[in-house]
Design an enzyme around this catalytic site. Structure first.
Site, PDB file in Angstrom:
ATOM      1  N   LYS A  92       1.187  -1.184   0.101  1.00 38.27           N
ATOM      2  CA  LYS A  92       0.022   0.424   0.126  1.00 38.27           C
ATOM      3  C   LYS A  92       0.853   1.446   0.257  1.00 38.27           C
ATOM      4  O   LYS A  92       0.284   1.827  -0.727  1.00 38.27           O
ATOM      5  CB  LYS A  92      -1.274   0.186   1.393  1.00 38.27           C
ATOM      6  CG  LYS A  92      -1.649  -0.881   0.856  1.00 38.27           C
ATOM      7  CD  LYS A  92      -2.551  -1.092   2.566  1.00 38.27           C
ATOM      8  CE  LYS A  92      -3.763  -2.221   2.528  1.00 38.27           C
ATOM      9  NZ  LYS A  92      -4.699  -2.864   3.128  1.00 38.27           N
TER      10      LYS A  92
ATOM     11  N   GLN B 259      -4.956  -1.248   9.189  1.00 39.83           N
ATOM     12  CA  GLN B 259      -4.580  -2.873   8.634  1.00 39.83           C
ATOM     13  C   GLN B 259      -5.301  -3.241   9.730  1.00 39.83           C
ATOM     14  O   GLN B 259      -5.142  -3.782  10.744  1.00 39.83           O
ATOM     15  CB  GLN B 259      -3.569  -3.167   8.942  1.00 39.83           C
ATOM     16  CG  GLN B 259      -3.047  -4.479   7.878  1.00 39.83           C
ATOM     17  CD  GLN B 259      -3.815  -4.480   6.633  1.00 39.83           C
ATOM     18  OE1 GLN B 259      -3.265  -3.689   5.723  1.00 39.83           O
ATOM     19  NE2 GLN B 259      -3.884  -5.442   5.834  1.00 39.83           N
TER      20      GLN B 259
ATOM     21  N   ASP C 294     -11.305   3.479   3.088  1.00 38.06           N
ATOM     22  CA  ASP C 294     -11.724   1.694   2.710  1.00 38.06           C
ATOM     23  C   ASP C 294     -12.641   1.608   2.971  1.00 38.06           C
ATOM     24  O   ASP C 294     -13.539   0.742   2.572  1.00 38.06           O
ATOM     25  CB  ASP C 294     -11.344   0.807   4.334  1.00 38.06           C
ATOM     26  CG  ASP C 294      -9.814  -0.163   4.735  1.00 38.06           C
ATOM     27  OD1 ASP C 294      -9.828  -0.755   3.870  1.00 38.06           O
ATOM     28  OD2 ASP C 294      -9.097  -0.397   5.708  1.00 38.06           O
TER      29      ASP C 294
HETATM   30  N1  GUN Z   1      -6.672  -6.225   5.970  1.00 40.12           N
HETATM   31  C1  GUN Z   1      -6.424  -7.216   4.662  1.00 40.12           C
HETATM   32  N2  GUN Z   1      -7.071  -6.305   3.571  1.00 40.12           N
HETATM   33  C2  GUN Z   1      -7.667  -5.537   4.635  1.00 40.12           C
HETATM   34  C3  GUN Z   1      -8.437  -3.714   4.021  1.00 40.12           C
HETATM   35  O1  GUN Z   1      -9.268  -4.331   2.624  1.00 40.12           O
HETATM   36  N3  GUN Z   1      -8.347  -2.762   4.687  1.00 40.12           N
HETATM   37  C4  GUN Z   1      -7.651  -3.125   6.467  1.00 40.12           C
HETATM   38  N4  GUN Z   1      -8.058  -2.350   7.093  1.00 40.12           N
HETATM   39  N5  GUN Z   1      -7.346  -3.999   6.385  1.00 40.12           N
HETATM   40  C5  GUN Z   1      -7.374  -5.035   5.818  1.00 40.12           C
END
Ligand code: GUN
Length: 302
Positions: A54, A98, A121
């Site tokens: 990311k 996350q 998100d």
């Molecule tokens: N953990 C796995 N996929 C995601 C996601 O798309 N967003 C977040 N915040 N955590 C994750």
């Protein structure tokens, strides 16, 4: 004729190039770039690799990127205070915590603490509600469903009036993508059915689908005889079924399998996403799109 492959790896490049161009234009005109913070708690290897990707992608498109790593034993109170700090930080347009979080932290409380205007998100109940209402109410569609819709639209698949069947009812994929596909407007306007573990005859519903979106987390759940000839099949499954040594790096990597029996399905479907390389690359791409959107909302140019 075998199905046309829908490659997220290629569509990602188009979208990231579009974002990079737009970021440069905004920087030239307004003197600001989108800011994204990713908060990582602990050292879960999968979470570290997602967050690293990311941050690398945010850097590539010209964002200000902040990686905030916190120890596994951070208290809930301290994490909430950290979120509050970024909520108030003018240079940050998107906040991502996350998941999964350690057990001593209440996930709902944490997600609800993020300013809905920085919730890139799309997990905050305010944004879930906005998505349900649809149209101009929608600010941040959740990233995986938004990526699925982009794949369908950019592949030229007709959605208006199409029978869409979604397999799985999770809050992050099944429910939101079903909701998005039934909205009035481009890339949607479909007739939607959700099937799940309580459904009596899953196969009979899938067989009707012009667009079949599978997010069940069960390897090879969808059999070729469940697929309508010519249908568009979107496989969201990422199931680790073993390990192998990478030819490129010599390191051990996971063997991934989707929820659809790909080899058999591609002889019947009109369009199909591979695993890996289909839906997967789109999630981070749409996170970038949402973060850019957040800055555009703030500047009044969205
Ligand atoms: N953990 C796995 N996929 C995601 C996601 O798309 N967003 C977040 N915040 N955590 C994750």
């Amino acid at each position: 004729m075998p199905a046309k492959l829908i490659l997220g790896t290629e569509i990602r490049e188009q979208i990231l190039d579009e974002i990079t161009k737009e970021v440069a234009e905004i920087k030239a005109k307004h003197g600001v770039v989108p800011g994204l913070v990713t908060i990582l708690i602990g050292e879960n290897p999968a979470s570290i690799s997602y967050v690293t990707l990311k941050i690398q992608t945010a850097h590539r498109v010209g964002f200000k990127e902040v990686q905030d790593s916190q120890p596994i034993d951070i208290s809930e109170k301290d994490l909430l205070a950290l979120i509050d700090k970024y909520n108030k930080d003018d240079s940050i347009n998107g906040i991502l915590v996350q998941l999964p979080l350690p057990k001593h932290i209440n996930e709902k409380k944490v997600l609800n603490a993020i300013d809905p205007d920085k919730d890139v998100d799309g997990f905050h109940p305010v944004n879930v509600g906005r998505l349900m209402i649809g149209g101009s109410e929608v600010k941040y569609p959740p990233c995986t469903p938004a990526g699925i819709q982009e794949l369908i639209v950019r592949s030229g698949v007709v959605t208006k009036g199409a029978e869409v069947v979604v397999v799985g009812r999770s809050n992050i994929v099944g429910k939101p993508i079903a909701n998005m596909m039934l909205q009035k407007g481009p890339g949607a306007n479909s007739t939607v059915t959700i099937v799940h573990t309580g459904t009596k005859d899953m196969a009979s519903h899938c067989k009707r689908a012009d667009i079949l979106i599978v997010a069940a987390g069960v390897p090879d759940l969808v059999k070729p005889e469940w697929i309508k000839p010519g249908a568009c099949v979107i496989d969201v499954g990422v199931n680790r079924v073993g390990e192998k040594v990478s030819e490129k790096t010599g390191k051990k990597i996971a063997i991934l399998k989707g929820d659809v029996d790909f080899e058999a399905a591609k002889a019947i479907a009109g369009f199909i996403t591979p695993v890996p390389g289909g839906v997967g690359p789109m999630t981070i791409t749409m996170l970038m799109k949402n973060t850019l959107k957040s800055l555009k909302f703030k500047l009044g140019i969205a």
